[in-house]
Design a protein around this motif. Sequence first.
Motif, PDB file in Angstrom:
ATOM      1  N   UNK A   1       0.831  -1.204   0.000  1.00  0.00           N
ATOM      2  CA  UNK A   1       0.000   0.000   0.000  1.00  0.00           C
ATOM      3  C   UNK A   1       0.867   1.255   0.000  1.00  0.00           C
ATOM      4  N   UNK A   2       1.924   1.243   0.840  1.00  0.00           N
ATOM      5  CA  UNK A   2       2.837   2.389   0.915  1.00  0.00           C
ATOM      6  C   UNK A   2       3.535   2.590  -0.416  1.00  0.00           C
ATOM      7  N   UNK A   3       3.903   1.465  -1.067  1.00  0.00           N
ATOM      8  CA  UNK A   3       4.577   1.548  -2.364  1.00  0.00           C
ATOM      9  C   UNK A   3       3.675   2.203  -3.392  1.00  0.00           C
ATOM     10  N   UNK A   4       2.383   1.859  -3.376  1.00  0.00           N
ATOM     11  CA  UNK A   4       1.434   2.447  -4.317  1.00  0.00           C
ATOM     12  C   UNK A   4       1.306   3.947  -4.115  1.00  0.00           C
ATOM     13  N   UNK A   5       1.179   4.357  -2.854  1.00  0.00           N
ATOM     14  CA  UNK A   5       1.066   5.787  -2.535  1.00  0.00           C
ATOM     15  C   UNK A   5       2.328   6.520  -2.945  1.00  0.00           C
ATOM     16  N   UNK A 149     -14.181  -2.704  -5.282  1.00  0.00           N
ATOM     17  CA  UNK A 149     -13.630  -2.704  -3.931  1.00  0.00           C
ATOM     18  C   UNK A 149     -14.712  -3.177  -2.962  1.00  0.00           C
ATOM     19  N   UNK A 150     -14.284  -3.564  -1.782  1.00  0.00           N
ATOM     20  CA  UNK A 150     -15.225  -4.045  -0.765  1.00  0.00           C
ATOM     21  C   UNK A 150     -15.494  -2.934   0.240  1.00  0.00           C
ATOM     22  N   UNK A 151     -16.739  -2.461   0.358  1.00  0.00           N
ATOM     23  CA  UNK A 151     -17.035  -1.399   1.320  1.00  0.00           C
ATOM     24  C   UNK A 151     -17.120  -1.936   2.745  1.00  0.00           C
ATOM     25  N   UNK A 160      -7.881   4.372  12.745  1.00  0.00           N
ATOM     26  CA  UNK A 160      -6.829   4.856  11.869  1.00  0.00           C
ATOM     27  C   UNK A 160      -7.345   4.959  10.452  1.00  0.00           C
ATOM     28  N   UNK A 161      -6.464   5.280   9.517  1.00  0.00           N
ATOM     29  CA  UNK A 161      -6.892   5.482   8.143  1.00  0.00           C
ATOM     30  C   UNK A 161      -7.399   4.205   7.489  1.00  0.00           C
ATOM     31  N   UNK A 162      -6.995   3.037   8.005  1.00  0.00           N
ATOM     32  CA  UNK A 162      -7.469   1.767   7.437  1.00  0.00           C
ATOM     33  C   UNK A 162      -7.868   0.764   8.513  1.00  0.00           C
ATOM     34  N   UNK A 163      -8.261   1.274   9.671  1.00  0.00           N
ATOM     35  CA  UNK A 163      -8.534   0.423  10.835  1.00  0.00           C
ATOM     36  C   UNK A 163      -9.855   0.876  11.463  1.00  0.00           C
ATOM     37  N   UNK A 179      -8.593  -2.462   6.456  1.00  0.00           N
ATOM     38  CA  UNK A 179      -8.732  -2.406   5.000  1.00  0.00           C
ATOM     39  C   UNK A 179      -7.358  -2.506   4.341  1.00  0.00           C
ATOM     40  N   UNK A 180      -7.208  -3.448   3.417  1.00  0.00           N
ATOM     41  CA  UNK A 180      -5.927  -3.661   2.742  1.00  0.00           C
ATOM     42  C   UNK A 180      -6.062  -3.575   1.225  1.00  0.00           C
ATOM     43  N   UNK A 181      -7.176  -3.075   0.731  1.00  0.00           N
ATOM     44  CA  UNK A 181      -7.398  -3.000  -0.707  1.00  0.00           C
ATOM     45  C   UNK A 181      -6.557  -1.933  -1.381  1.00  0.00           C
ATOM     46  N   UNK A 182      -6.440  -2.038  -2.711  1.00  0.00           N
ATOM     47  CA  UNK A 182      -5.652  -1.076  -3.475  1.00  0.00           C
ATOM     48  C   UNK A 182      -6.470   0.152  -3.859  1.00  0.00           C
ATOM     49  N   UNK A 183      -7.788  -0.003  -3.978  1.00  0.00           N
ATOM     50  CA  UNK A 183      -8.641   1.110  -4.371  1.00  0.00           C
ATOM     51  C   UNK A 183      -8.978   1.993  -3.184  1.00  0.00           C
ATOM     52  N   UNK A 184      -9.831   2.998  -3.384  1.00  0.00           N
ATOM     53  CA  UNK A 184     -10.220   3.875  -2.279  1.00  0.00           C
ATOM     54  C   UNK A 184     -10.983   3.108  -1.204  1.00  0.00           C
ATOM     55  N   UNK A 185     -10.761   3.480   0.022  1.00  0.00           N
ATOM     56  CA  UNK A 185     -11.450   2.858   1.154  1.00  0.00           C
ATOM     57  C   UNK A 185     -12.848   3.467   1.250  1.00  0.00           C
ATOM     58  N   UNK A 186     -13.882   2.630   1.205  1.00  0.00           N
ATOM     59  CA  UNK A 186     -15.257   3.114   1.180  1.00  0.00           C
ATOM     60  C   UNK A 186     -15.969   2.700   2.462  1.00  0.00           C
ATOM     61  N   UNK A 187     -16.568   3.688   3.137  1.00  0.00           N
ATOM     62  CA  UNK A 187     -17.179   3.451   4.439  1.00  0.00           C
ATOM     63  C   UNK A 187     -18.575   4.045   4.493  1.00  0.00           C
TER      64      UNK A 187
END
Length: 363
Positions: A1-5, A149-151, A160-163, A179-187
Amino acid sequence: MTRTVLLRALTKNKFVASNSPRSISISITNLSRCISTLILAEHESGSIKPQTVSTVVAANSLGENSSISLLLAGSGSSLQEAASQAASCHPSVSEVLVADSDKFEHPLAEPWAKLVDFVRLQGDYSHILASSSSFGKNLLPRVAALLDVSPITDVVKILGSNHFIRPIYAGNALCTVRYTGAGPCMLTIRSTSFPVTPITENSESKKATISQIDLSNFKEDSVSKSRYVGRSTQDTERPDLGSARVVITGGRALKSVENFKMIEKLAEKLGGAVGATRAAVDAGYVPNDLQVGQTGKIVAPELYMAFGVSGAIQHLAGIKDSKVIVAVNKDADAPIFQIADYGLVGDLFEVIPELLEKLPEKK
């Protein structure tokens, strides 16, 4: 994820190479904190709904250096009035995006989902949020399907940003999700878990910028699978059930539509909203938009009064965040007494008339 960002940032910015491992570590840390959030805002009659402001409060928990944008869609003067209010609804909002078109006159999921995808491609958002209302539950899964992606639904706490933490098993257990997906995190956000702090007169007034979205390149499906038929609302001055300070709920024990009017009269005296159990709704005593519970509306008023409500697990899941719960039931073993702050074993047909007689009229 960090590599993608990191790769995404490198395509947009120039960096000076450094041989120092410490410099590289700091750069990666700062990049991982770049959070850009898009919130799908609900509005009606020129006003932003309280659930949207609660969603903004939740978005603040995603990270310190986050930018928050509100997306409003619709048509006409009421949309512009809502956008003006949205710009100052919370100091954390940095931008209000407005899509003014007859295509979005009604909140249908198909055109809205295409719009969200269209805006996302332009803004490159890391998170997309909506409230856990009928609007959000209808729209966000369709957007998630478009983006593959999975909402994560019904979030009650953000670590946190993904927790995140969300309820499962009708609220009897809490599940921690990463959340460990590559797309946007949807909540989708349960608004009752993120109360809004009232803005005082001494608070600094900050107004976000309002930008009109260029829809010249926006394309929607030529054949829509749904169409707007109509809308029915109750003409009443009572507060909205989802955000009321006081909620008076009746169950199937009221036995008829005529008897349920006692609940409505009591709610008027207390300045509260009217709620109902699923059994009362299924019996036809009240319309289904007044249903409280897991399959209805989640409420968290300061005072919740339940008359003739046994306390089914689905109903308790929708009221457990209430500050004070008062229950009246003839059955001393009714499950609702287990979570009630105050309980009275008695006949509601005797208790409610006595309350109506002794309570003063609302001024």
